[in-house]
Design an enzyme around this catalytic site. Structure first.
Site, PDB file in Angstrom:
ATOM      1  N   TYR A 138       0.853  -1.188   0.000  1.00 53.95           N
ATOM      2  CA  TYR A 138       0.000   0.000   0.000  1.00 53.95           C
ATOM      3  C   TYR A 138       0.885   1.233   0.000  1.00 53.95           C
ATOM      4  O   TYR A 138       1.863   1.295   0.743  1.00 53.95           O
ATOM      5  CB  TYR A 138      -0.886   0.024   1.262  1.00 53.95           C
ATOM      6  N   GLU A 188      -3.267   7.469  -4.347  1.00 53.42           N
ATOM      7  CA  GLU A 188      -3.198   6.228  -3.571  1.00 53.42           C
ATOM      8  C   GLU A 188      -3.116   5.038  -4.506  1.00 53.42           C
ATOM      9  O   GLU A 188      -3.856   4.967  -5.491  1.00 53.42           O
ATOM     10  CB  GLU A 188      -4.459   6.099  -2.696  1.00 53.42           C
TER      11      GLU A 188
END
Ligand SMILES: Nc1ncnc2c1ncn2[C@@H]1O[C@H](COP(=O)(O)OP(=O)(O)OP(=O)(O)O)[C@@H](O)[C@H]1O
Ligand SMILES: [Mg+2]
Length: 392
Positions: free
Chosen positions: A101, A185
């Site tokens: 992530y 993101e």
């Protein structure tokens, strides 16, 4: 403005970040053809501007073009957290060896940017962040320095990402700064079995204040998932946010409008919207604002709250009177004028003597009146609640 995943994917590709080959379509037969072009086996992904698509059944593997058509048929039209799926992206499947992530986000509290990185990327990242925050590294970024190779190495190390991700981390920072984004993101950023680093998903939020210099996104924000009233208001240049109550609100100045929402919420009614007509509001702006608010079927009464400063109340009253001539008023309007030239403004409204327009001298009194009128029209349906700005 949030971008769709397929738009984020295109941006990433432009910045030299590896992404799976993909196509977008709005029909099941289109999905079949795309799958054929992409090699048969594909991941079918709902294109909606909300997270948790995978968990909602909006991300599925299809073994061949026929299965892709069937899967697209299931996903198109699906509702994911209130967002209807109008398009799917078909992506080539990737042989995943590890999911990570990473995001860059504007951290308003520190007035700077933050890199967030974790070796435990994937659909459970929210859970990981909530239960084991130590597994998610947060690294402040000096905006003047940005993400250099050295900084990227520091982020990768802190988050437990493999060193091969450093180059992608630098490129993602370029996406953020050059595209005027507030958030970039990637979840998951993956390492493939062949050792390549790919962005399998992307979320990008652009800064609307920079729209004027990011012409590629166009000026019309008419997306499927945007509220039609907000779209109508935006087309008229109004600063309007739809809320879920029944008292329409118009005020001059964002601070005054926010307090107006609070005061109405304190009167056992809920504001139907936020609408700031700003300083120097013309009759046209008042008419535009009123017409947007009156076209909201949830609105039962309207509260116009104006504190005259640079804009004198008599000018605002003139605007309301002109608006009454151009807009067919069907719901009660409570007007509170105070401040500069309030007496003259009130006299102008008295002179117009519209049967549905009432005046109040205080903000609290006007809010109570507007709330009572809304509740009376709404019948016995209880409408207690608090204001909250929802939507994008
Ligand atoms: N092209 C692909 N090849 C192989 N697996 C994929 C591919 N795209 C997605 N996946 C798998 O599906 C999971 C979910 O995909 P994705 O991250 O795009 O959706 P999501 O995270 O549920 O959506 P959101 O980010 O909106 O919450 C990924 O974590 C990954 O394991
Ligand atoms: Mg994801």
């Amino acid at each position: 403005m949030d971008l769709y995943e397929h738009q984020a994917r295109e941006l990433f590709e432009e910045y030299g970040i590896l992404v799976p080959k993909a196509e977008v379509t709005d029909s099941p037969t289109g999905a079949r053809e795309s799958a054929r072009r992409l090699g048969g086996r594909v991941v079918v992904k709902a294109q909606v501007k909300t997270g948790g698509r995978g968990k909602a059944g909006g991300v599925k593997l299809a073994a061949d073009p026929a299965a892709a058509e069937l899967t697209a048929r299931q996903i198109l039209g699906m509702d994911i957290k209130g967002h209807t799926v109008h398009k799917v992206m078909l992506a080539q499947p990737v042989d995943i060896d590890g999911e990570f992530y990473v995001s860059y986000v504007l951290d308003r509290a520190s007035g700077s940017f933050l890199a967030i990185a974790s070796a435990e990327g994937g659909m459970e990242i929210e859970e990981v962040a909530a239960t084991r925050p130590e597994a998610v590294a947060r690294i402040p970024i000096d905006p003047a320095e940005g993400v250099t190779t050295a900084k990227a190495a520091q982020i990768a190390e802190a988050g437990g990402l493999p060193p091969q991700t450093v180059d992608v981390l630098v490129r993602l920072w370029q996406v953020l700064t050059r595209e005027d984004a507030l958030l970039v993101e990637v979840n998951p950023l993956v390492r493939t079995a062949q050792g390549q680093i790919l962005a399998l998903d992307g979320k990008v939020t652009l800064d609307d204040n920079a729209r004027f210099r990011q012409s590629r996104w166009g000026s019309e924000p008419t997306e499927h998932d945007e509220d039609p009233l907000e779209a109508a208001a935006a087309a008229k240049g109004l600063n309007y946010v739809k809320l879920d109550g029944e008292v329409g609100i118009i005020g001059n100045g964002a601070g005054l409008v926010m307090s107006t929402l609070d005061v109405v919420a304190g009167c056992s009614a809920r504001p139907a919207n936020f609408l700031d007509i700003g300083g120097g509001a013309s009759a046209q702006v008042m008419a535009d604002g009123l017409s947007v608010i009156l076209s909201d079927p949830a609105v039962k009464s309207v509260f116009v709250n104006v504190f005259g400063g640079i804009t004198a109340c008599d000018a605002v009253a003139d605007g309301i009177v002109q608006a009454l001539d151009s807009v067919h008023l069907t719901k009660p309007l409570v007007v509170r004028l105070d401040g500069n030239n309030a007496v003259r403004g009130r006299a102008i409204l008295d002179g117009r003597a519209h049967p549905l327009v009432q005046q109040a001298t205080t903000m609290d009194g006007a809010a109570r009146r507007a709330a009572a009128l809304a509740n009376a029209t709404a019948g016995s349906a209880g409408v207690a609640g608090t204001a909250s700005i929802s939507g994008s």
